[in-house]
Write a protein that holds these residues in place. Structure first.
Motif, PDB file in Angstrom:
ATOM      1  N   TRP A  62      -1.428  17.755   4.447  1.00 39.80           N
ATOM      2  CA  TRP A  62      -1.487  17.455   3.014  1.00 39.80           C
ATOM      3  C   TRP A  62      -0.202  16.784   2.518  1.00 39.80           C
ATOM      4  O   TRP A  62      -0.242  15.798   1.777  1.00 39.80           O
ATOM      5  N   ILE A  63       0.940  17.319   2.931  1.00 39.22           N
ATOM      6  CA  ILE A  63       2.201  16.728   2.456  1.00 39.22           C
ATOM      7  C   ILE A  63       2.367  15.320   3.022  1.00 39.22           C
ATOM      8  O   ILE A  63       2.759  14.397   2.308  1.00 39.22           O
ATOM      9  N   TYR A  64       2.014  15.127   4.307  1.00 33.61           N
ATOM     10  CA  TYR A  64       2.125  13.776   4.887  1.00 33.61           C
ATOM     11  C   TYR A  64       1.210  12.800   4.168  1.00 33.61           C
ATOM     12  O   TYR A  64       1.549  11.647   3.964  1.00 33.61           O
ATOM     13  N   LYS A  65       0.030  13.267   3.815  1.00 35.83           N
ATOM     14  CA  LYS A  65      -0.909  12.393   3.089  1.00 35.83           C
ATOM     15  C   LYS A  65      -0.319  11.991   1.740  1.00 35.83           C
ATOM     16  O   LYS A  65      -0.318  10.816   1.368  1.00 35.83           O
ATOM     17  N   LYS A  66       0.184  12.986   1.015  1.00 31.59           N
ATOM     18  CA  LYS A  66       0.753  12.729  -0.314  1.00 31.59           C
ATOM     19  C   LYS A  66       1.961  11.798  -0.207  1.00 31.59           C
ATOM     20  O   LYS A  66       2.117  10.875  -1.004  1.00 31.59           O
ATOM     21  N   VAL A  67       2.816  12.056   0.786  1.00 26.86           N
ATOM     22  CA  VAL A  67       3.998  11.212   0.959  1.00 26.86           C
ATOM     23  C   VAL A  67       3.563   9.803   1.378  1.00 26.86           C
ATOM     24  O   VAL A  67       4.083   8.800   0.864  1.00 26.86           O
ATOM     25  N   GLY A  68       2.583   9.717   2.271  1.00 26.96           N
ATOM     26  CA  GLY A  68       2.069   8.405   2.704  1.00 26.96           C
ATOM     27  C   GLY A  68       1.520   7.614   1.526  1.00 26.96           C
ATOM     28  O   GLY A  68       1.836   6.427   1.352  1.00 26.96           O
ATOM     29  N   TYR A  93       9.427   0.102   8.436  1.00 24.35           N
ATOM     30  CA  TYR A  93       8.734   1.384   8.537  1.00 24.35           C
ATOM     31  C   TYR A  93       7.306   1.340   7.993  1.00 24.35           C
ATOM     32  O   TYR A  93       6.675   2.380   7.799  1.00 24.35           O
ATOM     33  N   GLN A  94       6.791   0.118   7.770  1.00 29.55           N
ATOM     34  CA  GLN A  94       5.459  -0.033   7.167  1.00 29.55           C
ATOM     35  C   GLN A  94       4.347   0.575   8.034  1.00 29.55           C
ATOM     36  O   GLN A  94       3.398   1.160   7.510  1.00 29.55           O
ATOM     37  N   LYS A  95       4.476   0.459   9.371  1.00 28.31           N
ATOM     38  CA  LYS A  95       3.436   1.025  10.264  1.00 28.31           C
ATOM     39  C   LYS A  95       3.306   2.527  10.033  1.00 28.31           C
ATOM     40  O   LYS A  95       2.218   3.082  10.045  1.00 28.31           O
ATOM     41  N   TRP A  96       4.462   3.156   9.859  1.00 29.11           N
ATOM     42  CA  TRP A  96       4.470   4.609   9.610  1.00 29.11           C
ATOM     43  C   TRP A  96       3.764   4.894   8.288  1.00 29.11           C
ATOM     44  O   TRP A  96       2.896   5.762   8.205  1.00 29.11           O
ATOM     45  N   ILE A  97       4.140   4.121   7.261  1.00 29.31           N
ATOM     46  CA  ILE A  97       3.571   4.324   5.917  1.00 29.31           C
ATOM     47  C   ILE A  97       2.054   4.103   5.939  1.00 29.31           C
ATOM     48  O   ILE A  97       1.285   4.885   5.372  1.00 29.31           O
ATOM     49  N   LEU A 135       2.953   4.197  -0.016  1.00 27.79           N
ATOM     50  CA  LEU A 135       2.059   3.028  -0.023  1.00 27.79           C
ATOM     51  C   LEU A 135       1.994   2.434  -1.436  1.00 27.79           C
ATOM     52  O   LEU A 135       2.027   1.218  -1.614  1.00 27.79           O
ATOM     53  N   ASN A 136       1.938   3.300  -2.436  1.00 25.28           N
ATOM     54  CA  ASN A 136       1.863   2.817  -3.823  1.00 25.28           C
ATOM     55  C   ASN A 136       3.176   2.230  -4.321  1.00 25.28           C
ATOM     56  O   ASN A 136       3.166   1.319  -5.146  1.00 25.28           O
ATOM     57  N   LEU A 137       4.286   2.764  -3.803  1.00 20.77           N
ATOM     58  CA  LEU A 137       5.594   2.232  -4.242  1.00 20.77           C
ATOM     59  C   LEU A 137       5.756   0.783  -3.801  1.00 20.77           C
ATOM     60  O   LEU A 137       6.173  -0.068  -4.578  1.00 20.77           O
ATOM     61  N   LYS A 138       5.431   0.556  -2.530  1.00 24.23           N
ATOM     62  CA  LYS A 138       5.508  -0.772  -1.908  1.00 24.23           C
ATOM     63  C   LYS A 138       6.646  -1.618  -2.488  1.00 24.23           C
ATOM     64  O   LYS A 138       6.435  -2.647  -3.128  1.00 24.23           O
ATOM     65  N   THR A 139       7.863  -1.122  -2.310  1.00 27.73           N
ATOM     66  CA  THR A 139       9.011  -1.760  -2.960  1.00 27.73           C
ATOM     67  C   THR A 139       9.474  -3.047  -2.270  1.00 27.73           C
ATOM     68  O   THR A 139      10.046  -3.910  -2.919  1.00 27.73           O
ATOM     69  N   VAL A 140       9.254  -3.149  -0.953  1.00 34.22           N
ATOM     70  CA  VAL A 140       9.776  -4.335  -0.234  1.00 34.22           C
ATOM     71  C   VAL A 140       8.720  -4.936   0.694  1.00 34.22           C
ATOM     72  O   VAL A 140       7.800  -4.251   1.138  1.00 34.22           O
ATOM     73  N   ASN A 141       8.881  -6.208   0.996  1.00 34.09           N
ATOM     74  CA  ASN A 141       8.065  -6.837   2.043  1.00 34.09           C
ATOM     75  C   ASN A 141       8.786  -6.651   3.376  1.00 34.09           C
ATOM     76  O   ASN A 141       9.996  -6.429   3.411  1.00 34.09           O
ATOM     77  N   GLU A 184      14.647   5.970   1.342  1.00 39.36           N
ATOM     78  CA  GLU A 184      15.109   4.866   2.202  1.00 39.36           C
ATOM     79  C   GLU A 184      14.010   4.387   3.155  1.00 39.36           C
ATOM     80  O   GLU A 184      14.028   3.237   3.590  1.00 39.36           O
ATOM     81  N   LEU A 185      13.058   5.261   3.438  1.00 38.86           N
ATOM     82  CA  LEU A 185      11.870   4.834   4.182  1.00 38.86           C
ATOM     83  C   LEU A 185      11.099   3.834   3.309  1.00 38.86           C
ATOM     84  O   LEU A 185      10.589   2.823   3.781  1.00 38.86           O
ATOM     85  N   ALA A 186      11.072   4.131   2.006  1.00 43.26           N
ATOM     86  CA  ALA A 186      10.343   3.283   1.056  1.00 43.26           C
ATOM     87  C   ALA A 186      10.989   1.913   0.915  1.00 43.26           C
ATOM     88  O   ALA A 186      10.286   0.893   0.907  1.00 43.26           O
ATOM     89  N   ASN A 187      12.316   1.869   0.817  1.00 50.40           N
ATOM     90  CA  ASN A 187      12.949   0.559   0.604  1.00 50.40           C
ATOM     91  C   ASN A 187      13.392  -0.102   1.915  1.00 50.40           C
ATOM     92  O   ASN A 187      14.027  -1.152   1.903  1.00 50.40           O
ATOM     93  N   GLY A 188      13.048   0.543   3.032  1.00 53.29           N
ATOM     94  CA  GLY A 188      13.332  -0.054   4.345  1.00 53.29           C
ATOM     95  C   GLY A 188      14.795   0.034   4.745  1.00 53.29           C
ATOM     96  O   GLY A 188      15.194  -0.504   5.773  1.00 53.29           O
TER      97      GLY A 188
END
Ligand SMILES: Cc1ncc(CO)c(N)n1
Length: 217
Positions: free
Chosen positions: A133-139, A153-157, A143-149, A26-30
């Motif tokens: 490491w986990i935050y980097k991988k999750v970030g 939560y983009q600043k966090w990502i 970032l690669n998913l970039k599902t929505v404009n 849900e962070l990914a899709n906003g």
């Protein structure tokens, strides 16, 4: 095999599970509820202050100046750079930080503080590595998913998926490998064990945020 590769293999199932968590999806899709993000960011601001202190203590106990300087910088980044991100969300959402440490955050910060106080420096370095490491991988994953404009939560990502954080993470992994290389098997195994345990606490931290878990009393 490098200590870091071996240890990442051990936690890969936990990492994979993290990427499927509702909080992350849900962070990914906003679509993550503002209340849940507010809980998370409030707890994480408390977490970062303690984490920054743990990193400073690793710096103070470091076996050489390279490790000392790296951890002074990591500590400063946690307390200044990452906390600036949180402060900006505090403003966006009108949050005042009168939070108390809820169970998952309490457990994680006290786990790190106890290791840095009572265990050897190599073990403390391994215990803080999942935070990087986990935050980097999750970030990167987000970032690669970039599902929505216009994801709120983009600043966090961008912070955790960004290049600056990547440099710190690569360095933290390399320094752990260097200390593991000159350690005996018992220490290396303990390093992997705390790395594994801390990875579970990363999972628990997001789980607690999604369900806004609180002390019963
Ligand atoms: C719980 C947690 N782990 C790691 C990081 C990244 O430093 C963070 N901000 N919060």
């Amino acid at each position: 095999m490098k200590w870091s590769d071996h240890s990442w293999n051990a936690i890969e199932p936990i990492y994979n599970k993290i990427t499927t968590m509702p909080f992350i999806q849900e962070l990914a899709n906003g679509k993550l509820a503002t209340e849940k993000f507010k809980y998370y960011i409030g707890q994480d601001a408390l977490y970062l202050e303690q984490f920054g202190r743990v990193l400073a203590m690793i710096a103070a106990k470091a076996p050489n100046t390279e490790i000392a300087l790296a951890f002074i910088q990591f500590s400063q980044n946690a307390m200044v750079v990452e906390n600036t991100l949180h402060a900006s969300y505090f403003l966006d959402y009108n949050i005042t930080n009168n939070f108390i440490l809820q169970p998952a955050c309490h457990h994680y910060t006290h786990f790190l503080k106890s290791i840095v106080s009572f265990d050897s420096i190599e073990i403390a370095m391994a215990a803080v590595l999942p935070c990087f490491w986990i935050y980097k991988k999750v970030g990167d994953y987000l970032l690669n998913l970039k599902t929505v404009n216009n994801n709120p939560y983009q600043k966090w990502i961008n912070t955790y998926g960004g290049e600056d954080f990547a440099i710190s993470v690569t360095k933290a992994i390399r320094l752990c490998d260097e200390v593991a290389d000159i350690s005996n098997k018992k220490i290396k195994d303990q390093m992997t064990s705390v790395f594994y345990r801390a990875s579970i606490m990363e999972f628990e931290f997001w789980d607690a945020a999604y369900f806004m878990k609180q002390w019963s009393y």
